[in-house]
Design a protein around this motif. Structure first.
Motif, PDB file in Angstrom:
ATOM      1  N   PRO A   1       0.237   3.382  43.846  1.00 27.10           N
ATOM      2  CA  PRO A   1      -0.317   2.383  44.770  1.00 27.10           C
ATOM      3  C   PRO A   1       0.173   2.638  46.192  1.00 27.10           C
ATOM      4  N   LYS A   2      -0.702   2.411  47.161  1.00 28.56           N
ATOM      5  CA  LYS A   2      -0.391   2.769  48.545  1.00 28.56           C
ATOM      6  C   LYS A   2       0.844   2.056  49.082  1.00 28.56           C
ATOM      7  N   LYS A   3       1.035   0.808  48.681  1.00 25.46           N
ATOM      8  CA  LYS A   3       2.174   0.065  49.212  1.00 25.46           C
ATOM      9  C   LYS A   3       3.504   0.599  48.686  1.00 25.46           C
ATOM     10  N   ILE A   4       3.486   1.235  47.524  1.00 21.72           N
ATOM     11  CA  ILE A   4       4.685   1.905  46.997  1.00 21.72           C
ATOM     12  C   ILE A   4       4.803   3.291  47.604  1.00 21.72           C
ATOM     13  N   LEU A   5       3.688   3.997  47.655  1.00 22.63           N
ATOM     14  CA  LEU A   5       3.651   5.351  48.206  1.00 22.63           C
ATOM     15  C   LEU A   5       4.187   5.395  49.630  1.00 22.63           C
ATOM     16  N   ASN A   6       3.884   4.358  50.406  1.00 21.24           N
ATOM     17  CA  ASN A   6       4.252   4.346  51.827  1.00 21.24           C
ATOM     18  C   ASN A   6       5.450   3.452  52.138  1.00 21.24           C
ATOM     19  N   TRP A   7       6.180   3.009  51.122  1.00 21.11           N
ATOM     20  CA  TRP A   7       7.292   2.090  51.383  1.00 21.11           C
ATOM     21  C   TRP A   7       8.314   2.744  52.315  1.00 21.11           C
ATOM     22  N   ASP A   8       8.750   3.951  52.007  1.00 19.35           N
ATOM     23  CA  ASP A   8       9.621   4.716  52.908  1.00 19.35           C
ATOM     24  C   ASP A   8       8.759   5.652  53.740  1.00 19.35           C
ATOM     25  N   SER A   9       8.225   6.679  53.116  1.00 13.74           N
ATOM     26  CA  SER A   9       7.213   7.517  53.756  1.00 13.74           C
ATOM     27  C   SER A   9       6.507   8.294  52.661  1.00 13.74           C
ATOM     28  N   GLU A  10       5.245   8.559  52.873  1.00 17.64           N
ATOM     29  CA  GLU A  10       4.462   9.268  51.859  1.00 17.64           C
ATOM     30  C   GLU A  10       5.036  10.655  51.597  1.00 17.64           C
ATOM     31  N   ALA A  11       5.454  11.352  52.657  1.00 19.23           N
ATOM     32  CA  ALA A  11       6.002  12.700  52.484  1.00 19.23           C
ATOM     33  C   ALA A  11       7.284  12.664  51.657  1.00 19.23           C
ATOM     34  N   TRP A  12       8.156  11.722  51.964  1.00 18.06           N
ATOM     35  CA  TRP A  12       9.421  11.572  51.216  1.00 18.06           C
ATOM     36  C   TRP A  12       9.142  11.265  49.758  1.00 18.06           C
ATOM     37  N   TYR A  13       8.235  10.338  49.509  1.00 17.08           N
ATOM     38  CA  TYR A  13       7.903   9.924  48.147  1.00 17.08           C
ATOM     39  C   TYR A  13       7.318  11.086  47.341  1.00 17.08           C
ATOM     40  N   LYS A  14       6.355  11.766  47.923  1.00 17.54           N
ATOM     41  CA  LYS A  14       5.710  12.871  47.210  1.00 17.54           C
ATOM     42  C   LYS A  14       6.689  14.014  46.952  1.00 17.54           C
ATOM     43  N   ASN A  15       7.570  14.258  47.895  1.00 17.24           N
ATOM     44  CA  ASN A  15       8.562  15.320  47.723  1.00 17.24           C
ATOM     45  C   ASN A  15       9.474  15.016  46.538  1.00 17.24           C
ATOM     46  N   LEU A  16       9.966  13.785  46.461  1.00 15.61           N
ATOM     47  CA  LEU A  16      10.838  13.427  45.338  1.00 15.61           C
ATOM     48  C   LEU A  16      10.073  13.425  44.023  1.00 15.61           C
ATOM     49  N   LEU A  17       8.860  12.908  44.049  1.00 16.43           N
ATOM     50  CA  LEU A  17       8.072  12.855  42.816  1.00 16.43           C
ATOM     51  C   LEU A  17       7.792  14.254  42.278  1.00 16.43           C
ATOM     52  N   SER A  18       7.641  15.214  43.168  1.00 17.33           N
ATOM     53  CA  SER A  18       7.389  16.591  42.730  1.00 17.33           C
ATOM     54  C   SER A  18       8.594  17.195  42.015  1.00 17.33           C
ATOM     55  N   GLN A  19       9.783  16.632  42.251  1.00 24.28           N
ATOM     56  CA  GLN A  19      11.007  17.152  41.655  1.00 24.28           C
ATOM     57  C   GLN A  19      11.413  16.422  40.363  1.00 24.28           C
ATOM     58  N   THR A  20      10.620  15.468  39.945  1.00 23.88           N
ATOM     59  CA  THR A  20      11.032  14.637  38.822  1.00 23.88           C
ATOM     60  C   THR A  20      11.040  15.381  37.498  1.00 23.88           C
ATOM     61  N   VAL A  21      11.931  14.915  36.631  1.00 23.82           N
ATOM     62  CA  VAL A  21      12.001  15.363  35.239  1.00 23.82           C
ATOM     63  C   VAL A  21      11.839  14.116  34.374  1.00 23.82           C
ATOM     64  N   VAL A  22      11.716  14.321  33.071  1.00 23.56           N
ATOM     65  CA  VAL A  22      11.495  13.190  32.180  1.00 23.56           C
ATOM     66  C   VAL A  22      12.821  12.709  31.580  1.00 23.56           C
ATOM     67  N   PHE A  23      12.972  11.399  31.503  1.00 22.82           N
ATOM     68  CA  PHE A  23      14.059  10.758  30.777  1.00 22.82           C
ATOM     69  C   PHE A  23      13.417  10.010  29.611  1.00 22.82           C
TER      70      PHE A  23
END
Length: 268
Positions: free
Chosen positions: A173-195
């Motif tokens: 959702p856009k309001k979550i995606l842009n809470w800090d910054s879209e670039a920051w969010y997408k960068n971290l999400l690209s590094q995620t692993v599964v728990f």
């Protein structure tokens, strides 16, 4: 037992806490965002087998679910109070992704003020605003659940991590995606692993006249059983929390382990 004594002392102060919250700045109390209240207690897994759950809570089984959490290896998203959870259901083509922004150790009025500053008005029907109540924690959360159909790569039997991450990003959702910054969010999400996954069985029942949900989570040889209910009114929630606490404690049902379900999985 020390934890329970601490909790008992805390519960004695609940009445004063509710009163003090009601007397805080009038403008803040009348904020448009009025969270619901979710009361949660962990109960002793060694006591609550399937038959015990059915008898004590007049409960019926709902679903068998697998739950996955997605975060960076060092849990950077959780450290910034973001939670991404995928649930897939046995014998069904449904699944859901929950996006949650929480405010850990943040006073309710401060959390609501920050939420408002990010463009929330409280009228967003597709977001849920809640005060998560468990043990001595009172945590304001914003969440949004996206209900989706399973795919060949993401289903109860198999979840491909890359495919799941793609779905999480595509449905953010856009309001979550842009809470800090879209670039920051997408960068971290690209590094995620599964728990996970944790395996859970859910039940619907009642406790002391109040509708109740029970979830039995199993992960890496441990079992957590959580009893919960949702109440809109804060004063009523405080009363029910006290009643449930007193009864669970007197019956010997209350677990000393009051971790949240996210912690139960992600801290292993």
């Amino acid at each position: 037992m020390a934890n329970l004594k601490k909790w008992a002392f805390y519960m004695c102060l609940m009445g004063l806490t509710v009163i003090s919250m009601m007397s805080v700045n009038t403008t803040q109390v009348k904020a448009a965002i009025e969270p619901g209240h979710e009361i949660k207690f962990n109960i002793k897994s060694e006591i609550f087998t399937d038959s015990k759950i059915a008898n004590v809570f007049q409960a019926t089984k709902k679903d068998d679910v697998k739950i996955y959490f997605y975060d960076t290896p060092d849990k950077m998203l959780l450290g910034n109070d973001y939670i991404h959870r995928l649930r897939v259901y046995k014998g069904s083509n449904k699944m859901d992704i929950t996006y949650k922004k929480r405010f850990l150790n943040t006073p309710l009025n401060d959390a609501i003020a920050e939420t408002t500053s990010h463009g929330f008005t409280g009228s967003e029907s597709n977001y849920k605003f809640e005060l998560d109540i468990k043990g001595d924690q009172r945590t304001f959360t914003i969440s949004r659940k996206e209900s989706l159909k399973t795919t060949s790569n993401v289903s109860y039997d198999t979840v491909d991590t890359s495919a799941a991450k793609k779905l999480i990003l595509e449905n953010s959702p856009k309001k979550i995606l842009n809470w800090d910054s879209e670039a920051w969010y997408k960068n971290l999400l690209s590094q995620t692993v599964v728990f996970g996954p944790a395996n859970a069985t859910t039940y619907k029942g009642s406790f002391l006249g109040q509708e109740a949900d029970i979830e039995v989570w199993q992960y890496k040889g441990e079992i957590m059983v959580e009893l919960s209910t949702k109440i809109d009114n804060g004063a009523q929630a405080a009363i029910i929390e006290q009643q449930w606490y007193d009864h669970l404690l007197s019956e010997g049902y209350l677990s000393e382990d009051q971790r949240g379900k996210t912690t139960f999985v992600m801290d292993k």
